[in-house]
Design a protein around this motif. Structure first.
Motif, PDB file in Angstrom:
ATOM      1  N   THR A  10     -13.322  -0.664  10.955  1.00 34.84           N
ATOM      2  CA  THR A  10     -12.190  -0.451  11.854  1.00 34.84           C
ATOM      3  C   THR A  10     -10.846  -0.552  11.125  1.00 34.84           C
ATOM      4  OG1 THR A  10     -12.307  -2.804  12.460  1.00 34.84           O
ATOM      5  CG2 THR A  10     -13.398  -1.237  13.915  1.00 34.84           C
ATOM      6  N   ILE A  11     -10.837  -1.201   9.942  1.00 31.28           N
ATOM      7  CA  ILE A  11      -9.559  -1.285   9.225  1.00 31.28           C
ATOM      8  C   ILE A  11      -9.179   0.039   8.582  1.00 31.28           C
ATOM      9  CG2 ILE A  11      -9.955  -3.722   8.726  1.00 31.28           C
ATOM     10  CD1 ILE A  11     -10.335  -2.915   5.783  1.00 31.28           C
ATOM     11  N   ALA A  12     -10.105   0.999   8.558  1.00 33.94           N
ATOM     12  CA  ALA A  12      -9.809   2.296   7.941  1.00 33.94           C
ATOM     13  C   ALA A  12      -8.593   2.942   8.583  1.00 33.94           C
ATOM     14  CB  ALA A  12     -11.020   3.225   8.041  1.00 33.94           C
ATOM     15  N   ASP A  13      -8.557   2.951   9.910  1.00 34.38           N
ATOM     16  CA  ASP A  13      -7.431   3.565  10.616  1.00 34.38           C
ATOM     17  C   ASP A  13      -6.149   2.766  10.423  1.00 34.38           C
ATOM     18  OD1 ASP A  13      -9.065   5.576  11.519  1.00 34.38           O
ATOM     19  OD2 ASP A  13      -9.474   4.614  13.451  1.00 34.38           O
ATOM     20  N   ALA A  14      -6.277   1.443  10.378  1.00 32.42           N
ATOM     21  CA  ALA A  14      -5.088   0.602  10.186  1.00 32.42           C
ATOM     22  C   ALA A  14      -4.444   0.879   8.837  1.00 32.42           C
ATOM     23  CB  ALA A  14      -5.471  -0.868  10.301  1.00 32.42           C
ATOM     24  N   ILE A  15      -5.277   1.077   7.817  1.00 29.17           N
ATOM     25  CA  ILE A  15      -4.744   1.362   6.486  1.00 29.17           C
ATOM     26  C   ILE A  15      -4.157   2.771   6.421  1.00 29.17           C
ATOM     27  CG2 ILE A  15      -5.375   1.640   4.054  1.00 29.17           C
ATOM     28  CD1 ILE A  15      -7.422  -0.567   4.421  1.00 29.17           C
ATOM     29  N   SER A  16      -4.759   3.701   7.118  1.00 25.97           N
ATOM     30  CA  SER A  16      -4.283   5.083   7.097  1.00 25.97           C
ATOM     31  C   SER A  16      -2.835   5.206   7.538  1.00 25.97           C
ATOM     32  CB  SER A  16      -5.160   5.964   8.003  1.00 25.97           C
ATOM     33  OG  SER A  16      -6.456   6.088   7.478  1.00 25.97           O
ATOM     34  N   THR A  17      -2.397   4.315   8.425  1.00 25.99           N
ATOM     35  CA  THR A  17      -1.032   4.399   8.940  1.00 25.99           C
ATOM     36  C   THR A  17       0.017   4.097   7.873  1.00 25.99           C
ATOM     37  OG1 THR A  17      -1.039   2.083   9.658  1.00 25.99           O
ATOM     38  CG2 THR A  17      -1.814   3.733  11.237  1.00 25.99           C
ATOM     39  N   LEU A  51       0.810  -1.212   0.000  1.00 25.12           N
ATOM     40  CA  LEU A  51       0.000   0.000   0.000  1.00 25.12           C
ATOM     41  C   LEU A  51       0.846   1.266   0.000  1.00 25.12           C
ATOM     42  CD1 LEU A  51      -2.990  -0.724   2.406  1.00 25.12           C
ATOM     43  CD2 LEU A  51      -2.954  -0.741  -0.086  1.00 25.12           C
ATOM     44  N   CYS A  52       1.975   1.216   0.706  1.00 26.97           N
ATOM     45  CA  CYS A  52       2.826   2.407   0.779  1.00 26.97           C
ATOM     46  C   CYS A  52       3.407   2.776  -0.575  1.00 26.97           C
ATOM     47  CB  CYS A  52       3.941   2.210   1.798  1.00 26.97           C
ATOM     48  SG  CYS A  52       5.008   0.796   1.449  1.00 26.97           S
ATOM     49  N   ALA A  53       3.345   1.832  -1.536  1.00 25.61           N
ATOM     50  CA  ALA A  53       3.883   2.087  -2.872  1.00 25.61           C
ATOM     51  C   ALA A  53       2.839   2.674  -3.823  1.00 25.61           C
ATOM     52  CB  ALA A  53       4.444   0.798  -3.469  1.00 25.61           C
ATOM     53  N   ILE A  54       1.600   2.793  -3.370  1.00 24.74           N
ATOM     54  CA  ILE A  54       0.564   3.367  -4.228  1.00 24.74           C
ATOM     55  C   ILE A  54       0.901   4.824  -4.503  1.00 24.74           C
ATOM     56  CG2 ILE A  54      -1.856   4.072  -4.326  1.00 24.74           C
ATOM     57  CD1 ILE A  54      -2.608   1.525  -2.944  1.00 24.74           C
ATOM     58  N   ASP A  55       1.009   5.152  -5.770  1.00 18.32           N
ATOM     59  CA  ASP A  55       1.492   6.477  -6.168  1.00 18.32           C
ATOM     60  C   ASP A  55       0.381   7.328  -6.771  1.00 18.32           C
ATOM     61  OD1 ASP A  55       3.490   8.383  -6.348  1.00 18.32           O
ATOM     62  OD2 ASP A  55       4.030   7.818  -8.401  1.00 18.32           O
ATOM     63  N   VAL A  56      -0.875   7.039  -6.413  1.00 19.75           N
ATOM     64  CA  VAL A  56      -2.002   7.845  -6.889  1.00 19.75           C
ATOM     65  C   VAL A  56      -2.862   8.210  -5.684  1.00 19.75           C
ATOM     66  CG1 VAL A  56      -1.994   6.702  -9.136  1.00 19.75           C
ATOM     67  CG2 VAL A  56      -3.488   5.846  -7.329  1.00 19.75           C
ATOM     68  N   PRO A  57      -3.599   9.308  -5.750  1.00 20.94           N
ATOM     69  CA  PRO A  57      -4.513   9.656  -4.654  1.00 20.94           C
ATOM     70  C   PRO A  57      -5.546   8.556  -4.438  1.00 20.94           C
ATOM     71  CG  PRO A  57      -4.223  11.515  -6.145  1.00 20.94           C
ATOM     72  CD  PRO A  57      -3.603  10.327  -6.816  1.00 20.94           C
ATOM     73  N   MET A  58      -5.958   8.403  -3.206  1.00 26.92           N
ATOM     74  CA  MET A  58      -6.854   7.289  -2.864  1.00 26.92           C
ATOM     75  C   MET A  58      -8.016   7.764  -2.000  1.00 26.92           C
ATOM     76  SD  MET A  58      -5.718   3.639  -1.198  1.00 26.92           S
ATOM     77  CE  MET A  58      -6.848   2.250  -1.065  1.00 26.92           C
ATOM     78  N   THR A  59      -9.212   7.283  -2.327  1.00 26.15           N
ATOM     79  CA  THR A  59     -10.405   7.507  -1.515  1.00 26.15           C
ATOM     80  C   THR A  59     -10.929   6.154  -1.079  1.00 26.15           C
ATOM     81  OG1 THR A  59     -11.020   9.554  -2.671  1.00 26.15           O
ATOM     82  CG2 THR A  59     -12.762   8.407  -1.477  1.00 26.15           C
ATOM     83  N   ARG A  60     -11.148   5.973   0.226  1.00 29.94           N
ATOM     84  CA  ARG A  60     -11.619   4.697   0.765  1.00 29.94           C
ATOM     85  C   ARG A  60     -12.979   4.906   1.428  1.00 29.94           C
ATOM     86  NH1 ARG A  60      -8.651   3.460   4.939  1.00 29.94           N
ATOM     87  NH2 ARG A  60      -7.569   5.460   5.080  1.00 29.94           N
ATOM     88  N   LEU A  61     -13.968   4.117   1.022  1.00 27.59           N
ATOM     89  CA  LEU A  61     -15.333   4.256   1.506  1.00 27.59           C
ATOM     90  C   LEU A  61     -15.764   2.966   2.210  1.00 27.59           C
ATOM     91  CD1 LEU A  61     -16.821   5.894  -1.727  1.00 27.59           C
ATOM     92  CD2 LEU A  61     -15.857   7.043   0.281  1.00 27.59           C
ATOM     93  N   TYR A  62     -16.359   3.118   3.387  1.00 28.41           N
ATOM     94  CA  TYR A  62     -16.724   1.963   4.205  1.00 28.41           C
ATOM     95  C   TYR A  62     -18.157   2.082   4.721  1.00 28.41           C
ATOM     96  CZ  TYR A  62     -11.612   1.611   4.524  1.00 28.41           C
ATOM     97  OH  TYR A  62     -10.263   1.532   4.232  1.00 28.41           O
ATOM     98  N   GLY A  63     -18.729   0.942   5.116  1.00 20.92           N
ATOM     99  CA  GLY A  63     -20.007   0.917   5.804  1.00 20.92           C
ATOM    100  C   GLY A  63     -19.780   0.558   7.264  1.00 20.92           C
ATOM    101  N   ARG A  64     -20.321   1.343   8.180  1.00 17.98           N
ATOM    102  CA  ARG A  64     -20.073   1.107   9.611  1.00 17.98           C
ATOM    103  C   ARG A  64     -20.629  -0.235  10.068  1.00 17.98           C
ATOM    104  NH1 ARG A  64     -22.721   1.964  14.476  1.00 17.98           N
ATOM    105  NH2 ARG A  64     -24.560   2.805  13.417  1.00 17.98           N
ATOM    106  N   ARG A  65     -21.674  -0.732   9.405  1.00 19.38           N
ATOM    107  CA  ARG A  65     -22.321  -1.976   9.807  1.00 19.38           C
ATOM    108  C   ARG A  65     -21.797  -3.193   9.030  1.00 19.38           C
ATOM    109  NH1 ARG A  65     -27.563  -0.838  12.211  1.00 19.38           N
ATOM    110  NH2 ARG A  65     -27.913   1.408  12.365  1.00 19.38           N
TER     111      ARG A  65
END
Length: 269
Positions: A223-230, A202-216
């Protein structure tokens, strides 16, 4: 039975001159899953929908069982029709394919959008995802009753949504508008969900990224949203959680979802 190995990619508004948006569906489904929101997107994008190998109107060839090969085929078909970077959006397994394309062909992607997706779908002691037993059960059932397996997966996707019954009914109707998926494609897809792991890349992705999730969402927990953000550059990463949605926010909260995709187009990066 499909008689060709060609992949089905369709443009919905040929007169539009805006940014190209390519939408990739998830496991068991086909490009018709996007039909309810396509009309709301066509004034902002040139909207393309595609059937992944072995799904909908797309043919299947034996080498497609390899994730990299199948993703490369998808990338090549997109490149054959779109000669400049597009917004590439993938839902669930389609998000995994879209991520692979962004990693291998960054010059073809203006922005990567993943929807209820993950770089690694399998749950481990350190990662939220699909219980391995659930995937094993689906693979075991697939050999005896293909249609029942798909129907059960639709139910799992809607689990947690306040509109679960209506969503399952809508997805069934859209699924039936296209040919039944190839059994080999379904088997390969379950294998990809169990084995593909793009987290370290993931750290090698060289394009802007938008990640969309459903809370349910019970398949791809938000919860993986924050893990990926790091692992991503904050400058190039956006994420949003739809509070009332499970695994299909574009069905549960279509207006908010469309607005999120429009915002992705308007973003500076």
């Amino acid at each position: 039975m499909k008689s060709t190995t060609e992949l089905s990619l369709n443009l919905h508004n040929s007169r539009q001159s805006g940014r190209d948006l390519v939408l990739l569906h998830g496991w068991g489904l086909n490009q018709a899953i996007w039909d309810p929101i396509v009309p709301s997107l066509t004034s902002h994008y040139r909207v393309w929908t595609m059937d992944l190998p072995g799904f909908g109107d797309s043919g299947w060839e034996a080498p497609d069982a390899d994730f990299s090969h199948a993703s490369a085929r998808v990338a090549n078909v997109i490149a054959a029709h779109i000669d400049h970077p597009c917004v590439l959006a993938g839902w669930s397994m389609g998000g995994l394919v879209a991520t692979e394309i962004a990693l291998r062909h960054p010059r073809r992607v203006h922005r990567l959008v993943t929807i209820a997706s993950s770089p690694h779908f399998l749950k481990t002691s350190e990662w939220s995802g699909i219980d391995p037993d659930v995937l094993r059960d689906f693979r075991a059932q697939l050999g005896s009753d293909l249609n029942k397996t798909i129907d059960r997966f639709l139910s799992v996707q809607a689990l947690g949504s306040p509109q679960a019954r209506a969503e399952i009914k809508a997805m069934r109707t859209l699924l039936k508008s296209k040919p039944v998926p190839h059994a080999e494609a379904l088997e390969a897809g379950l294998q990809w969900l169990a084995q593909v792991d793009l987290r370290s890349q993931l750290c090698a992705i060289d394009v802007p990224m938008t990640r969309l999730y459903g809370r349910r969402d019970s398949l791809v927990p938000a919860t993986i949203a924050d893990a990926i953000s790091t692992t991503l550059s904050a400058q190039n990463d956006q994420s949003q959680v739809f509070l009332n949605s499970a695994h299909a926010p574009f069905i549960t909260e279509p207006e908010a979802f469309v607005e999120a995709l429009i915002s992705a187009n308007d973003a500076r990066n």
